[in-house]
Design a protein around this motif. Structure first.
Motif, PDB file in Angstrom:
ATOM      1  N   ASN A   1       0.790  -1.233   0.000  1.00 45.50           N
ATOM      2  CA  ASN A   1       0.000   0.000   0.000  1.00 45.50           C
ATOM      3  C   ASN A   1       0.824   1.286   0.000  1.00 45.50           C
ATOM      4  O   ASN A   1       0.272   2.360   0.211  1.00 45.50           O
ATOM      5  N   ILE A   2       2.126   1.180  -0.198  1.00 45.08           N
ATOM      6  CA  ILE A   2       2.931   2.402  -0.100  1.00 45.08           C
ATOM      7  C   ILE A   2       2.773   3.298  -1.318  1.00 45.08           C
ATOM      8  O   ILE A   2       2.491   2.851  -2.418  1.00 45.08           O
ATOM      9  N   ASN A   3       2.985   4.569  -1.073  1.00 44.75           N
ATOM     10  CA  ASN A   3       2.958   5.585  -2.123  1.00 44.75           C
ATOM     11  C   ASN A   3       4.341   5.795  -2.721  1.00 44.75           C
ATOM     12  O   ASN A   3       5.352   5.372  -2.151  1.00 44.75           O
ATOM     13  N   GLN A   4       4.355   6.532  -3.832  1.00 40.09           N
ATOM     14  CA  GLN A   4       5.631   6.952  -4.389  1.00 40.09           C
ATOM     15  C   GLN A   4       6.396   7.756  -3.339  1.00 40.09           C
ATOM     16  O   GLN A   4       5.800   8.517  -2.576  1.00 40.09           O
ATOM     17  N   PHE A   5       7.698   7.547  -3.285  1.00 43.24           N
ATOM     18  CA  PHE A   5       8.588   8.251  -2.354  1.00 43.24           C
ATOM     19  C   PHE A   5       8.296   7.916  -0.882  1.00 43.24           C
ATOM     20  O   PHE A   5       8.621   8.702   0.020  1.00 43.24           O
TER      21      PHE A   5
ATOM     22  N   LEU B   1       9.879  -1.304  -3.734  1.00 41.83           N
ATOM     23  CA  LEU B   1      10.730  -0.135  -3.533  1.00 41.83           C
ATOM     24  C   LEU B   1      11.057   0.526  -4.865  1.00 41.83           C
ATOM     25  O   LEU B   1      11.001   1.747  -4.988  1.00 41.83           O
TER      26      LEU B   1
ATOM     27  N   ASN C   1       8.136   2.379  -6.517  1.00 39.68           N
ATOM     28  CA  ASN C   1       7.683   3.577  -5.812  1.00 39.68           C
ATOM     29  C   ASN C   1       8.814   4.536  -5.441  1.00 39.68           C
ATOM     30  O   ASN C   1       8.589   5.464  -4.673  1.00 39.68           O
TER      31      ASN C   1
ATOM     32  N   ALA D   1      10.880   4.172  -3.327  1.00 41.15           N
ATOM     33  CA  ALA D   1      10.714   4.233  -1.873  1.00 41.15           C
ATOM     34  C   ALA D   1      12.000   3.880  -1.154  1.00 41.15           C
ATOM     35  O   ALA D   1      12.882   3.236  -1.717  1.00 41.15           O
TER      36      ALA D   1
END
Lengths: 332, 332
Positions: free
Chosen positions: A233-237, A264, A267, A269
């Motif tokens: 569920n992570i966003n860009q950056f 990673l 994104n 990340a």
């Protein structure tokens, strides 16, 4: 009489009381010039100690077998031949699991029992609070309006991370293991949402629902399948602070989980291991901020205080069953 | 006649030629004021395109079905009604897989065929070189004397990363999939050590042997078990650049690998996804450094040039079998 807890053998998997041994010594401790005699008042038990009980390569050398275990301790100075300390002072430092011990004062900090309860210096104003503050600000780099997910959210560090997140204007979602803890996250610590990972069938969907704009910062205390569900569920950056991996500390096999690399790279990340001792330069700023928020009642904390020196090993073991709410401390 | 390659359906697992369709159009292309007519000269095929062929959430929107695929292309201006471009110019930019196309010139850069071969602008002086330089310097933050491991080392990006590593005074270890590639790493690109992951039984031990002081920087193009073996060997404060995960791009299941979290936290290590387009501010510095090293013969590069527009899909598919040495380019 002085009682000492030594590491008798290295835990395989979950630690047990048989890994420790109590040693009693009848002779009286004496101090030389420059030394002080300390009587333990509060002993901190922390998940990271599990790592030091293994002999795997790590950032700090492992505990030696047949030698005292040590951790954060608040002790009372009961005799002093050192000008920096007086009888009756309380000090904080890395000390042995020992009812009494001699120190030359190096690495010890005096603590003020009139400003905050002594145990707070092992928690919100000690390593716990510093970890939460430095990890969230230095790696998490929070920006108002972003979404923060905290795992192990009802734990000592997690509950402080979430509160700092709210103070800094984030949407904060906590993950914990009982309904009671989840309730506490919202009612006591002001989290926006809480998720019980033991009763939630689809964690990935639950996180997506609680974080409709995606996850910008993930403060990870647990690792394992919970973290896999957050990662999706992570966003860009996104910034992911790896503060602990309690779910795998006791693994006897090499733990497998989701391949993080594709997430990673997709994104842009960042995922970074966090050890509070690397951020000593930030401590004065952190303590100032934490004490300030504490005195303004913007910050609250939970402690689980276990009584009795003999219960230190069990209190430590109980951390891995999530029996603590907030910081686990043993009162001697 | 204009030929176009469109994405007919999304690959499941490894892409195949059936995912693409050739469309022919007989009518002549015309240009309006401000436009130019381009004839493709060289087309870049890159592993990252696989990601755009899926409709999963990513940093760039997926390719649309029944529309042209696009990638880095060098094209010749064959007609111009745009003051910035003249007939005969060569330009570089993100363009369709099309023998001819019309553009308004936006996002196109003129390239100088007298300074370097045209294909180099898709490689060492294009995205490949920029990726290697920016990834290694911005996330890797190399310090002289440190140890760098590169996976996919004989690939377009990997071979440049290793050479930049040597220029900056690092010990450089490359991982590749054939003895021939490993030999090339050492003889052509100046790597200190090479490891063939297809013939090495214990990768973890082989990396430990090649990196007696541990791994400070890992430039990861592949993910999967190779990366797991590197991770076990990282040093404190290691930096891991996740540039690609070619080993899992074609996975139809969610790929599992070693839990990275315990290694990151034990070593205060950083792992960060790298996308070159986020580092545009660094490009002028990067191009200057790369051209300089190129002209001083400190930098060399490999290309695999496939001939013929019709072979673009197969050249792309061949990337996933490691059939390229260095940058894979299709000459039209």
């Amino acid at each position: 009489m002085t009682k000492t807890i030594i590491l008798k053998n290295r835990p395989e998997g979950k630690p047990s009381t048989s890994n420790f041994e109590f040693v009693e010594q009848d002779s009286e401790l004496t101090i030389k010039d420059g030394e002080i005699l300390l009587k333990a008042a509060y002993v901190s038990v922390d998940p990271y100690l599990r790592g030091r009980m293994s002999d795997a390569k790590s950032y700090v050398p492992p505990f030696k077998l047949d030698e005292p275990v040590h951790s954060g301790v608040i002790a009372k100075v009961v005799a002093s031949k050192n000008d920096n300390f007086s009888e009756g002072d309380y000090v904080s430092g890395m000390l042995n699991w020992q009812t009494q011990q001699v120190s030359n004062g190096e690495g010890l900090t005096k603590v003020d029992s009139s400003r905050a309860p002594l145990s707070a210096y092992l928690g919100i104003l000690g390593m716990t609070g510093l970890t939460a503050y430095c990890g969230l600000t230095e790696i998490g780099k929070p920006k108002e309006g972003e979404t923060l997910v905290v795992s192990g959210a009802a734990g000592a560090v997690g509950s402080v991370v979430g509160q700092i997140g709210k103070i800094l204007g984030l949407r904060v979602i906590g993950i914990a293991g009982t309904d009671e803890k989840v309730e506490l996250l919202k009612s006591k610590f002001g989290f926006d949402e809480g998720i019980n990972y033991n009763t939630t069938e689809n964690m990935q969907a639950a996180i997506a629902k609680a974080a409709p704009n995606g996850v910008d910062i993930y403060f990870d205390n647990v690792g394992g399948p919970i973290s896999d569900a957050v990662l999706v569920n992570i966003n860009q950056f996104a910034r992911i602070i790896i503060c602990g991996a309690i779910s795998v500390y006791n693994s006897t096999e090499v733990p497998k989980s989701l391949s993080v690399q594709p997430f990673l790279v997709k994104n842009s990340a960042l995922m970074q291991g966090f050890i509070v001792s690397n951020y000593a330069a930030k401590f004065p700023e952190a303590v100032k901020a934490l004490s300030g928020w504490l005195s303004e009642d913007k910050l609250t904390y939970s402690e689980t205080i276990v009584e009795g020196f003999d219960n230190i090993p069990q209190a430590f073991i109980d951390l891995f069953d999530g029996k603590n709410k907030g910081k686990m401390v043993v009162k001697i």
